[in-house]
Design a protein around this motif. Structure first.
Motif, PDB file in Angstrom:
ATOM      1  N   PRO A   3       0.854  -1.203   0.000  1.00 38.60           N
ATOM      2  CA  PRO A   3       0.000   0.000   0.000  1.00 38.60           C
ATOM      3  C   PRO A   3       0.888   1.251   0.000  1.00 38.60           C
ATOM      4  O   PRO A   3       1.995   1.213   0.569  1.00 38.60           O
ATOM      5  N   GLN A   4       0.405   2.328  -0.586  1.00 38.18           N
ATOM      6  CA  GLN A   4       1.213   3.544  -0.754  1.00 38.18           C
ATOM      7  C   GLN A   4       1.842   4.028   0.549  1.00 38.18           C
ATOM      8  O   GLN A   4       3.031   4.345   0.614  1.00 38.18           O
ATOM      9  N   SER A   5       1.028   4.064   1.626  1.00 39.78           N
ATOM     10  CA  SER A   5       1.539   4.612   2.885  1.00 39.78           C
ATOM     11  C   SER A   5       2.669   3.750   3.460  1.00 39.78           C
ATOM     12  O   SER A   5       3.646   4.264   3.998  1.00 39.78           O
ATOM     13  N   LEU A   6       2.556   2.464   3.297  1.00 42.17           N
ATOM     14  CA  LEU A   6       3.613   1.576   3.771  1.00 42.17           C
ATOM     15  C   LEU A   6       4.854   1.741   2.897  1.00 42.17           C
ATOM     16  O   LEU A   6       5.994   1.775   3.386  1.00 42.17           O
ATOM     17  N   SER A  12      11.152   6.099   3.250  1.00 44.50           N
ATOM     18  CA  SER A  12      11.707   7.026   4.243  1.00 44.50           C
ATOM     19  C   SER A  12      12.885   6.391   4.978  1.00 44.50           C
ATOM     20  O   SER A  12      13.914   7.027   5.195  1.00 44.50           O
ATOM     21  N   PHE A  13      12.706   5.142   5.366  1.00 43.55           N
ATOM     22  CA  PHE A  13      13.815   4.470   6.058  1.00 43.55           C
ATOM     23  C   PHE A  13      15.024   4.311   5.154  1.00 43.55           C
ATOM     24  O   PHE A  13      16.160   4.396   5.589  1.00 43.55           O
ATOM     25  N   THR A  23      16.281  -4.019   5.356  1.00 39.26           N
ATOM     26  CA  THR A  23      16.176  -3.426   6.698  1.00 39.26           C
ATOM     27  C   THR A  23      15.033  -2.425   6.738  1.00 39.26           C
ATOM     28  O   THR A  23      14.276  -2.366   7.710  1.00 39.26           O
ATOM     29  N   ALA A  24      14.893  -1.645   5.676  1.00 39.91           N
ATOM     30  CA  ALA A  24      13.816  -0.651   5.618  1.00 39.91           C
ATOM     31  C   ALA A  24      12.462  -1.345   5.744  1.00 39.91           C
ATOM     32  O   ALA A  24      11.579  -0.891   6.486  1.00 39.91           O
ATOM     33  N   GLU A  25      12.294  -2.456   5.051  1.00 41.30           N
ATOM     34  CA  GLU A  25      11.034  -3.212   5.136  1.00 41.30           C
ATOM     35  C   GLU A  25      10.800  -3.730   6.553  1.00 41.30           C
ATOM     36  O   GLU A  25       9.713  -3.611   7.103  1.00 41.30           O
ATOM     37  N   ARG A  26      11.877  -4.272   7.130  1.00 43.21           N
ATOM     38  CA  ARG A  26      11.747  -4.823   8.487  1.00 43.21           C
ATOM     39  C   ARG A  26      11.333  -3.735   9.481  1.00 43.21           C
ATOM     40  O   ARG A  26      10.436  -3.919  10.299  1.00 43.21           O
ATOM     41  N   LEU A  27      11.973  -2.564   9.379  1.00 38.64           N
ATOM     42  CA  LEU A  27      11.654  -1.457  10.293  1.00 38.64           C
ATOM     43  C   LEU A  27      10.226  -0.961  10.085  1.00 38.64           C
ATOM     44  O   LEU A  27       9.505  -0.683  11.044  1.00 38.64           O
ATOM     45  N   ALA A  28       9.838  -0.853   8.823  1.00 42.03           N
ATOM     46  CA  ALA A  28       8.486  -0.362   8.520  1.00 42.03           C
ATOM     47  C   ALA A  28       7.435  -1.320   9.074  1.00 42.03           C
ATOM     48  O   ALA A  28       6.468  -0.902   9.718  1.00 42.03           O
ATOM     49  N   PHE A  29       7.631  -2.618   8.848  1.00 46.88           N
ATOM     50  CA  PHE A  29       6.681  -3.609   9.374  1.00 46.88           C
ATOM     51  C   PHE A  29       6.659  -3.594  10.892  1.00 46.88           C
ATOM     52  O   PHE A  29       5.611  -3.717  11.515  1.00 46.88           O
ATOM     53  N   PHE A  30       7.819  -3.420  11.489  1.00 44.69           N
ATOM     54  CA  PHE A  30       7.887  -3.342  12.944  1.00 44.69           C
ATOM     55  C   PHE A  30       7.026  -2.176  13.443  1.00 44.69           C
ATOM     56  O   PHE A  30       6.216  -2.328  14.340  1.00 44.69           O
ATOM     57  N   LEU A  31       7.201  -1.015  12.806  1.00 40.38           N
ATOM     58  CA  LEU A  31       6.480   0.182  13.271  1.00 40.38           C
ATOM     59  C   LEU A  31       4.967   0.065  13.111  1.00 40.38           C
ATOM     60  O   LEU A  31       4.221   0.431  14.007  1.00 40.38           O
ATOM     61  N   THR A  39       4.410   4.889  18.157  1.00 49.12           N
ATOM     62  CA  THR A  39       4.711   5.390  16.811  1.00 49.12           C
ATOM     63  C   THR A  39       4.525   6.909  16.743  1.00 49.12           C
ATOM     64  O   THR A  39       5.235   7.597  16.034  1.00 49.12           O
ATOM     65  N   LYS A  40       3.583   7.416  17.540  1.00 50.69           N
ATOM     66  CA  LYS A  40       3.372   8.859  17.564  1.00 50.69           C
ATOM     67  C   LYS A  40       4.601   9.547  18.170  1.00 50.69           C
ATOM     68  O   LYS A  40       5.064  10.575  17.687  1.00 50.69           O
TER      69      LYS A  40
END
Ligand SMILES: [Zn+2]
Length: 199
Positions: A3-6, A12-13, A23-31, A39-40
């Motif tokens: 999805p676009q936001s993900l 961004s990462f 790593t960027a994918e892993r961090l994004a999924f983690f968040l 997250t805020k």
């Protein structure tokens, strides 16, 4: 396809140094799986830091005030100035905790091959400061490299002309080309205490 936001979050990462696709994918999924409060806080920290952190008017250190804590601390020795190449170096020296003077952060190092002249790294602000303040010694604490040596010699030459001030260089023992941030604190402490006058 994400999805676009993900996807935006992953991209961004990937902007961060040392972060690749995986790593960027892993961090994004983690968040996205963390609770909203966390997250805020994460998102707000980025916005706040970017909004509030800027260079200290006096020394160029990073601060959220006009003048940083080190510059405004009257208990620090105002006769000795440590010149570094980036604000990160200040944090390293402060972590060692033995240096009690003031700092000045250059905007990088002189590198004629890359077209980086003294004007580009803010030497003028340093010179003005040395002229106006009470420093008796200026320690050049930049990395041992051709650019570091060029910068140290240039500063020595220009300061000599304006004031009776001792210009020293942190001692070797640090291999050429090593980034200050990768030097262990004991070596860095020794380099600082064994500094030599530049000839
Ligand atoms: Zn400052």
């Amino acid at each position: 396809m994400y999805p676009q936001s993900l996807n935006d979050l992953i991209e961004s990462f990937k902007m961060l140094p040392g972060i690749g696709e995986k790593t960027a994918e892993r961090l994004a999924f983690f968040l996205v799986n963390e609770d909203e409060e966390k997250t805020k806080f994460f998102a707000d920290s980025i916005t706040n830091a970017k909004e509030k952190i800027h260079a200290c008017e006096v020394c160029n250190n990073l601060t959220d005030q006009d003048v940083c804590d080190i510059c405004s601390n009257s208990l620090r020795d105002n006769t000795i100035l440590c010149v570094v190449e980036d604000p990160k170096s200040i944090f390293l020296f402060e972590k060692i905790g033995t240096f009690n003077g003031k700092y000045h952060v250059l905007d990088g190092l002189i590198s004629p091959l890359d077209g980086i002249d003294p004007d580009d790294i803010g030497i003028e602000k340093l010179v003005k400061r040395v002229r106006e303040e009470k420093f008796k010694e200026v320690i050049i604490a930049v990395k041992p490299s051709i650019e570091g040596e060029t910068t140290a010699l240039y500063i020595k030459k220009i300061l000599e002309g304006i004031k009776d001030v001792k210009v020293t260089r942190i001692a070797s023992g640090i291999p050429m080309g090593t980034e200050i941030e990768y030097i262990d604190s004991m070596t860095l402490e020794r380099a600082l205490s064994d500094r030599k006058e530049i000839n």
